[in-house]
Every structure is written in C-alpha cells, then in structure tokens.
Design a protein around this motif. Sequence first.
Motif, PDB file in Angstrom:
ATOM      1  N   ALA A  18      58.051  36.067  31.901  1.00 37.43           N
ATOM      2  CA  ALA A  18      58.489  36.303  33.276  1.00 37.43           C
ATOM      3  C   ALA A  18      58.341  37.779  33.650  1.00 37.43           C
ATOM      4  O   ALA A  18      57.982  38.125  34.792  1.00 37.43           O
ATOM      5  CB  ALA A  18      59.937  35.842  33.447  1.00 37.43           C
ATOM      6  N   MET A  19      58.618  38.664  32.678  1.00 38.65           N
ATOM      7  CA  MET A  19      58.470  40.097  32.924  1.00 38.65           C
ATOM      8  C   MET A  19      57.000  40.457  33.200  1.00 38.65           C
ATOM      9  O   MET A  19      56.685  41.230  34.124  1.00 38.65           O
ATOM     10  CB  MET A  19      58.972  40.883  31.719  1.00 38.65           C
ATOM     11  N   GLN A  20      56.098  39.872  32.438  1.00 38.05           N
ATOM     12  CA  GLN A  20      54.670  40.136  32.654  1.00 38.05           C
ATOM     13  C   GLN A  20      54.227  39.654  34.033  1.00 38.05           C
ATOM     14  O   GLN A  20      53.425  40.313  34.724  1.00 38.05           O
ATOM     15  CB  GLN A  20      53.841  39.448  31.564  1.00 38.05           C
ATOM     16  N   THR A  21      54.713  38.521  34.458  1.00 39.92           N
ATOM     17  CA  THR A  21      54.362  37.976  35.778  1.00 39.92           C
ATOM     18  C   THR A  21      54.832  38.917  36.892  1.00 39.92           C
ATOM     19  O   THR A  21      54.103  39.189  37.860  1.00 39.92           O
ATOM     20  CB  THR A  21      54.997  36.590  35.958  1.00 39.92           C
ATOM     21  N   ALA A  22      56.055  39.430  36.757  1.00 38.85           N
ATOM     22  CA  ALA A  22      56.606  40.328  37.782  1.00 38.85           C
ATOM     23  C   ALA A  22      55.820  41.650  37.836  1.00 38.85           C
ATOM     24  O   ALA A  22      55.537  42.190  38.917  1.00 38.85           O
ATOM     25  CB  ALA A  22      58.070  40.589  37.516  1.00 38.85           C
ATOM     26  N   LEU A  23      55.455  42.180  36.675  1.00 41.55           N
ATOM     27  CA  LEU A  23      54.745  43.458  36.632  1.00 41.55           C
ATOM     28  C   LEU A  23      53.285  43.314  37.111  1.00 41.55           C
ATOM     29  O   LEU A  23      52.728  44.210  37.762  1.00 41.55           O
ATOM     30  CB  LEU A  23      54.753  44.027  35.215  1.00 41.55           C
ATOM     31  N   SER A  24      52.662  42.178  36.801  1.00 38.89           N
ATOM     32  CA  SER A  24      51.258  41.972  37.215  1.00 38.89           C
ATOM     33  C   SER A  24      51.127  41.903  38.729  1.00 38.89           C
ATOM     34  O   SER A  24      50.084  42.276  39.301  1.00 38.89           O
ATOM     35  CB  SER A  24      50.703  40.693  36.570  1.00 38.89           C
ATOM     36  N   LYS A  25      52.158  41.430  39.419  1.00 39.96           N
ATOM     37  CA  LYS A  25      52.132  41.349  40.888  1.00 39.96           C
ATOM     38  C   LYS A  25      52.005  42.740  41.495  1.00 39.96           C
ATOM     39  O   LYS A  25      51.177  42.990  42.380  1.00 39.96           O
ATOM     40  CB  LYS A  25      53.396  40.652  41.378  1.00 39.96           C
ATOM     41  N   GLU A  38      61.812  44.574  42.029  1.00 40.55           N
ATOM     42  CA  GLU A  38      62.574  45.479  41.151  1.00 40.55           C
ATOM     43  C   GLU A  38      63.872  44.835  40.689  1.00 40.55           C
ATOM     44  O   GLU A  38      64.262  44.940  39.508  1.00 40.55           O
ATOM     45  CB  GLU A  38      62.864  46.781  41.894  1.00 40.55           C
ATOM     46  N   ALA A  39      64.521  44.162  41.581  1.00 41.69           N
ATOM     47  CA  ALA A  39      65.769  43.484  41.204  1.00 41.69           C
ATOM     48  C   ALA A  39      65.503  42.387  40.192  1.00 41.69           C
ATOM     49  O   ALA A  39      66.272  42.181  39.231  1.00 41.69           O
ATOM     50  CB  ALA A  39      66.444  42.896  42.443  1.00 41.69           C
ATOM     51  N   GLU A  40      64.423  41.660  40.373  1.00 41.81           N
ATOM     52  CA  GLU A  40      64.061  40.595  39.433  1.00 41.81           C
ATOM     53  C   GLU A  40      63.761  41.178  38.061  1.00 41.81           C
ATOM     54  O   GLU A  40      64.183  40.631  37.022  1.00 41.81           O
ATOM     55  CB  GLU A  40      62.839  39.851  39.972  1.00 41.81           C
ATOM     56  N   ILE A  41      63.002  42.295  38.036  1.00 42.38           N
ATOM     57  CA  ILE A  41      62.643  42.939  36.760  1.00 42.38           C
ATOM     58  C   ILE A  41      63.886  43.428  36.029  1.00 42.38           C
ATOM     59  O   ILE A  41      64.030  43.258  34.803  1.00 42.38           O
ATOM     60  CB  ILE A  41      61.661  44.116  37.021  1.00 42.38           C
ATOM     61  N   GLN A  42      64.843  44.048  36.747  1.00 41.88           N
ATOM     62  CA  GLN A  42      66.073  44.541  36.119  1.00 41.88           C
ATOM     63  C   GLN A  42      66.905  43.400  35.519  1.00 41.88           C
ATOM     64  O   GLN A  42      67.482  43.533  34.440  1.00 41.88           O
ATOM     65  CB  GLN A  42      66.895  45.324  37.137  1.00 41.88           C
ATOM     66  N   ALA A  43      66.949  42.285  36.214  1.00 35.51           N
ATOM     67  CA  ALA A  43      67.685  41.120  35.706  1.00 35.51           C
ATOM     68  C   ALA A  43      67.052  40.591  34.433  1.00 35.51           C
ATOM     69  O   ALA A  43      67.746  40.226  33.462  1.00 35.51           O
ATOM     70  CB  ALA A  43      67.753  40.025  36.766  1.00 35.51           C
ATOM     71  N   ILE A  44      65.685  40.565  34.451  1.00 38.19           N
ATOM     72  CA  ILE A  44      64.977  40.082  33.247  1.00 38.19           C
ATOM     73  C   ILE A  44      65.218  41.035  32.085  1.00 38.19           C
ATOM     74  O   ILE A  44      65.399  40.617  30.936  1.00 38.19           O
ATOM     75  CB  ILE A  44      63.466  39.935  33.546  1.00 38.19           C
TER      76      ILE A  44
END
Length: 443
Positions: A18-25, A38-44
């Motif tokens: 999930a972290m890779q998906t958020a960063l690739s976007k 950013e909020a999604e990444i911090q939660a992950i």
Amino acid sequence: MKEYLAKLLKALSEKNQAMQTALSKASAEGTTPDESTEAEIQAIEKDIAALNINIERTKKQISATEEAAKTATPVAGETSEQAKDTAEGKKEVPRIQVESNLPKGVGFAQYARAKLCSQLAAKNGNFISPVDMAKQMGFGGEVQDLVTKATLGTTTDVGFASALVQENRLVGEFVDMLRAATVFDQLTGFRNVPFNSKIPSQLTGGTAAWVGEGAAKPLTNPTYGEVEIKEHKLAAITVYTQELMRRSDPAVDVLVRDDLIEASKTLIDNTFLDAVAASTTRPAGVLNGVVATPNTGTTAAAYEADLLALINSFVTANLSLDGSYFLMSETRAAQISLLRDALGNSYFTGMALRGTRTLMGIPVITSQAVGDKIILVKTSEILLAQDGGVDVSYSDQATLVDGGTTHHLWQENKFAVRVEKFITWAKRRPIAAAFLDYTPSGG
C-alpha cells in the motif's frame, strides 16, 4: 505462536504494498504528495511501525519457548498400565489435604458463637440459620460443617445422638485442649470402662503359707465386691454480653475458647481432687474415704519422711508404685524445688522450677486446684468412663447466681453458654490415693 507470526508478516507485506502504491502516485506526477495522500502515507507508516514491533516481540517469544523446551523436564504422568493399576485400586492416588490455620480450639469457639448469634437474630425477628450465620461471620468450611452436623438434631429429639455424636476435628481440638488444661487428663493409666456398668473389684487378697506334712492348708480365698460405674455429666456455664458475641474481632473467639476451657477444667479438677462421696449427679472425689497421712513439717527432712509415709501406705496395701503420681500445687512444687542441703545442692533433684518434674522417682503433676495437699494417686486403680464429645447450649432467659453475683440475662442483654460433657470415674479399690494435708487445720 508461529501462525500468529505468519499473519503479522502477511499484514506487513500488504502495508508495504500500500505504501508503494501511494508513493508511485506522487512519483508519476513529479510532485510531492497532496494532503490526502500524505495523510494516507502517515497512517500506513504507523501501521508498519506497530507491525514491526509485534513481529520482533513474537519472534523473541517463539525463540524463548523453543529454548525452554530443550531444557524442560517432562511432567510425570502414568503409563496405560499404571493408570489401570490406579483405577483398580492397586496404586494409591496422592491426595491434597487442606488444613485449617486457626489456632487450636478456636474453631469450636466459633461454632458456639455461630449458634448463639443465630438465636440472637431469630429473637429479633430475623431468622438466620446457624450455618448461614457462620458464613456471614466469615467462619471457615470446617466450622460450617460442624454447625451443620450439630443442628441436625437437639437433645429433645428421640434420635438426637445419631446426629450429634459425629467425629469432627474441631471438637477433638477443643477436647484435647480441655484435657491438657486439667490435672485429671494429664494423668495416664486409667482403666477405661463403659458407662452404667458394674466392675468386679478385689477387696482383699488371698493368703498363702508353707505347709508341713499332714498339716491343714490355710484358707486362701480373696474377697471381692463390685464397683458401679454410673453416668455423670458436667456442665460449665460462662456469661457474655450480646454485643461481645456479635463482634467479628478474632480475639472474641479466643476469649470464648479460653473461658469454656477454664470453666470446664475447674469443675473436673475440683471434683476429682475432693473427698465428697458419689451421688446421682457427680462421681466421688479420689480422696473420699481416705484419711490424711499426718505431716511433720515443711523442712527437707520432714518432706522426705512424710512422702515415704505416703509410699508406705501403698506398699502396706500391696500396691506397687508403677503408674502412680504425686499431685501438688505449683506453689508447693516451687517450695520443694528450692530446698537445699548443707552444700547448697538441691535436696530433691527432680523438682525443677519448670518443665517435667519427678519426686523420689515418681512423676509430679502440678495445679493450684490441689491446694494445700500432696496427693499420691495410682491411676490403674481408678475406673474411667467418658465420651469424646462436647455439647454446647445457650440461653438469654435464665437468672444465674455466681457466688454473690446474680446475672439477669434477659434484663442485662447477656447470653449464657453452657458446655456439657459426659464423664465419670470410680476407685477400683478403696485405696487408690493417699494424701498429706498442710492446711492450718490438717496434718
């Protein structure tokens, strides 16, 4: 535990994906992540951190468990053959025995209090069974068990004995303490007999003589009689305030125990050691029918001469000294122990101030109940009948007179507790005791 670790590792893998998906976007757009990303990444990131902590913790636990398994001693069990032996009774099964930690005799005092307080509550219109009262007062299972047995019947029931005469350790403890407190039960060697029986007794011995040729043989017939063992019951009464009985203070239990023992032992000893004849209500004192041996004083030489006179009274009656005892007060024993010869040595070496005492090789038992006498008694010449139980009764209605004191129980909010025990004794032969009397009018 390993299955749990596998789940944690799988969850960590999913979070990393999930972290890779958020960063690739953000990488595809060539910009930094917007607020929602950013909020999604911090939660992950928080979830990944928590998973890593739990994974490390689980790995350590698995490692410790595996290490312990290498050095652990297997729990002892039974083979199928051993289990069969246990089931068939060939092998004893270990049992855990739970024992009360109450001071000796206190359980019996708690039993008496539970019954008493139950009756108090009933008189106030609040019926609580003695068993429930014992529970409310915090008394243990043994006390509750004794109350249950004792309340199965009363002395007015036709078959009350079947319910009351049941073995219980708490009753045994109280009886043991009562016995240890009395002169009577410190003596050993009595001849145990049943109540309400007649025992043959030899009054005089036979005679024998050397016989010449053709001479008449002497008559050798001894004479016999019968000693009747009746049934006597002692009752000791102590009085308490109702307020004291309701208190939960453990000291109250000790007070009740000690009072019941003191009252009972005083009656037993005073009766056993007196000179009163037997009646329908009491056994005869051991000194009944015995004439005091004159004393010659309280010097060492006088004591020695007088004690020998006591011993000679037994020898004259063809009684051995085996199983005999000297009974005297603690005060007189101390006086005798302090007597010294010309060199300062103890005149009677067996008479220590404390501990086990002997006088002229004969065991000594002390009690202030003996008073100003020294008694020599042979227990094998005394027949004893007693049961092992103690019955407790109580009342708040009676008027009791204790010397110059009168207790109006109902008017004064007091309760009387009565302890009863069946016991009696009788001398097998008229001469079973001899005594010296040191009272101002005696000897």
